[in-house]
Every structure is written in structure tokens, then in C-alpha cells.
Design a protein around this motif. Structure first.
Motif, PDB file in Angstrom:
ATOM      1  N   ARG A  45      -9.883  -0.017   1.770  1.00  0.00           N
ATOM      2  CA  ARG A  45      -8.647   1.312   0.455  1.00  0.00           C
ATOM      3  C   ARG A  45      -9.183   0.940  -0.909  1.00  0.00           C
ATOM      4  NH1 ARG A  45      -4.182   3.201   3.602  1.00  0.00           N
ATOM      5  NH2 ARG A  45      -4.563   3.537   5.745  1.00  0.00           N
ATOM      6  N   ARG A  46      -9.267  -0.653  -0.838  1.00  0.00           N
ATOM      7  CA  ARG A  46      -9.183  -0.455  -2.165  1.00  0.00           C
ATOM      8  C   ARG A  46     -10.798  -1.528  -2.932  1.00  0.00           C
ATOM      9  NH1 ARG A  46      -4.460  -3.004  -5.343  1.00  0.00           N
ATOM     10  NH2 ARG A  46      -2.960  -1.369  -4.283  1.00  0.00           N
ATOM     11  N   THR A  82       0.786  -1.800  -0.073  1.00  0.00           N
ATOM     12  CA  THR A  82      -0.016   0.246   0.354  1.00  0.00           C
ATOM     13  C   THR A  82       0.518   1.402   0.355  1.00  0.00           C
ATOM     14  OG1 THR A  82      -1.797  -0.623   0.591  1.00  0.00           O
ATOM     15  CG2 THR A  82      -1.293   0.800   1.535  1.00  0.00           C
TER      16      THR A  82
END
Length: 317
Positions: A224-225, A166
Motif C-alpha cells: 500500500r506504500r 496502518t
């Protein structure tokens, strides 16, 4: 008696995460880089482990203190110093070194992720740090001494890959980490149990909690994805979390999974409960409120320092 001596020895090593650092550690000057960390096994030689791991633990405490003080310049200086020295990249003889490198890489990445991504990635020192952390992640990914275990250490390795991936925009590392996190989620049974961790006997409760931590943080990074790991395997992370919450309130509840009397480390229901911070911030589970109030701030040397500051949400009055 032997257990008391072992705990006292190990506590002396682990306490670096919770205690104030000596004056010599309150600088941004990185100590000499450890090219290899090669302690004996955590359980096989407690005093040898504690002595061998001191330099790495001291450096992690230094990094986390700078992150806690919101000093990205200091964090960058420290990590760039070790990056230039190719720290932790030499394979040691003992398997414990693979675990320690994985945890350290996770901590360093999560410490940097506490700061705005744009400013981190624009910093010239990040261009030294980035390839070094990627090497740590790749070494963790390829470490046979972790891969064959199939237990909590694989889940922690998954968090190492996801956090570094990330931070460095390496989708391949994130995907590899996701696959290991999903292995952990698939391992969670209908009642929140982990069969491999039940085999730990008197440490089964400790290791259920220890295994939950990387799964929660992997789920947060996956979100977050727009990937919902919390929903996978019919909400398996929630089942495991419920087991731990019940046990924190009443350790006897764990007898539903294991009849073996449980032994906990002093940090099991303290800093190792740091997973509760992002979990509460996302789900606002009221059962966590008294547990968090009694323990904040939660610090963890594998998760970038003060997890309450980095991931926590305000509690209602």
C-alpha cells in the motif's frame, strides 16, 4: 500419550476460531476488560495455558464474528469497551503474555481494516480505540522478551506494528514493523529454509508455515506504500512459500530441509494457511487452487477472522 493430551488441551483453546460461539457471545456487549493476560508458556503447561487464555480468546472470537458479519458498529463497541478498560497493558510475569498481546493487537487492527478507513476514522469510538491500540503496538515494540528472539515471534510483532500503524496513520510504527519484517525476509535461506525454525525439530515445518504468515501480510500492507517486500532477498518470501506448498501436497518433501519426522498441529494446514488468500489474490499461483478449494473459508484468530472474505480472490471454475 503426553503429546495427545497436550494437543487435545490446546485444540480446545484454539478451536474458538472455527466453532460457532455460544449465545452469550453473540452480543455486542464487551466482557470486562482484561488489564493483563499472563498465561503460562504454551508448551510448558498446556492445561494452564488453555484455562488462562480463555477470556482473551473468547473476546477475540466475539470481535472476529462481528467483523465476519460486516458489523462495524459491533466491532467498535467491543473494542471501545476494552480500550476504556486499558486492556492488555499491564506487564505479566510470563513471556507468553507478550506474544498473546501482540497477536491480539494484530487481530483487532486487521478486523478494523476490513471496513472503509474513512468511516472507521470518523467514528467517535475510534478516538478511544486508537490510542489504546497504539499503546499495544508500543508495548510490543519495546518488549525485550520478544526482541531478543529473532524468530517468527519477531515477524509477528512486525505485523502488529504494521497493522496498527496502518490503521492509526503512525508512520513510525509502520517503519518499525517493516524493519522486523525485513529481518524475517533476510533470515530466509537459498532453499526457503529458516535456520531458527529448523531448530524446532519435529515442529520445524509447522513453524516455517507460522513464520511465513506475518511476512506475507506485512508484504501486503507494505504494498500500500509501494514497497515490494516480495522482491527482497531475491524473492525470499516466494522461496519459503514454495517450501510450504510442496509440504502441504507431500509432507515428505520437507525432508530436503530436515530429516526429523515432523509433527503438525491440527490447524497447521488449515487456518494457519490463511496466508494463501492474499498470496493467491496477488500472484494467482495455480498450485494454490486445489489447496484453497479444499479449505475455504480460511479463518484465523490472529488475522481478523475470515481471511477468505477479507483478502481472498474468486477462484476460476
Amino acid at each position: 500419550m503426553k503429546l495427545d493430551i497436550r494437543l487435545a488441551t490446546i485444540c480446545g483453546s484454539i478451536a474458538f476460531a472455527c466453532l460457532a460461539q455460544p449465545a452469550s457471545a453473540r452480543t455486542c456487549e464487551a466482557p470486562p476488560a482484561l488489564t493483563s493476560v499472563d498465561p503460562p508458556g504454551f508448551y510448558q503447561n498446556a492445561s494452564g495455558y488453555a484455562e488462562a487464555i480463555k477470556p482473551l480468546h473468547a473476546f477475540i472470537a466475539q470481535v472476529n464474528k462481528a467483523a465476519d458479519e460486516r458489523d462495524p458498529d459491533c466491532v467498535m463497541d467491543l473494542l471501545a469497551g476494552w480500550a476504556r478498560g486499558n486492556a492488555l497493558l499491564t506487564i505479566g510475569a510470563n513471556y507468553q503474555g507478550d506474544f498473546e498481546r501482540s497477536w491480539a493487537g494484530t487481530d483487532f487492527a486487521l478486523a478494523l481494516l476490513r471496513f472503509p478507513a474513512a468511516s472507521t476514522k470518523a467514528d467517535h469510538r475510534f478516538q478511544q480505540i486508537k490510542p489504546w491500540l497504539i499503546r499495544i503496538a508500543e508495548e510490543t515494540r519495546d518488549a525485550d522478551r520478544i526482541n531478543h528472539l529473532g524468530n517468527n515471534l519477531v515477524y509477528w510483532a512486525g505485523l502488529d506494528l504494521m497493522s496498527i500503524g496502518t490503521l492509526t496513520d503512525r508512520d513510525d510504527l509502520v517503519e518499525a514493523g517493516l524493519s522486523w519484517a525485513r529481518q524475517g525476509i533476510r533470515d530466509i535461506g537459498a532453499h526457503g529454509e529458516l535456520e531458527r525454525e529448523l531448530k524446532r525439530g519435529e515442529r520445524a515445518l509447522h513453524y516455517h508455515n507460522f513464520a511465513l504468515t506475518p511476512l506475507v501480510f506485512c508484504a501486503e500492507l507494505a504494498s500500500r506504500r509501494k514497497i515490494d517486500l516480495y522482491a527482497e532477498n531475491n524473492g525470499a518470501i516466494h522461496r519459503l512459500a514454495a517450501v510450504i506448498v510442496r509440504a502441504v501436497k507431500d509432507e515428505r518433501s520437507f525432508s530436503a530441509l530436515s530429516q526429523v519426522p515432523q509433527q503438525l498441529f491440527p490447524w497447521t494446514f488449515q487456518g494457519d494457511l490463511a496466508w494463501m488468500e492474499p498470496y493467491y489474490a496477488r500472484f494467482h499461483d495455480p498450485d494454490l487452487l486445489p489447496l484453497l478449494r479444499a479449505r475455504r473459508p480460511l479463518n484465523n484468530p490472529r488475522l481478523g477472522g475470515n481471511v477468505t472474505a477479507a483478502w481472498g480472490a474468486p477462484l476460476p471454475d
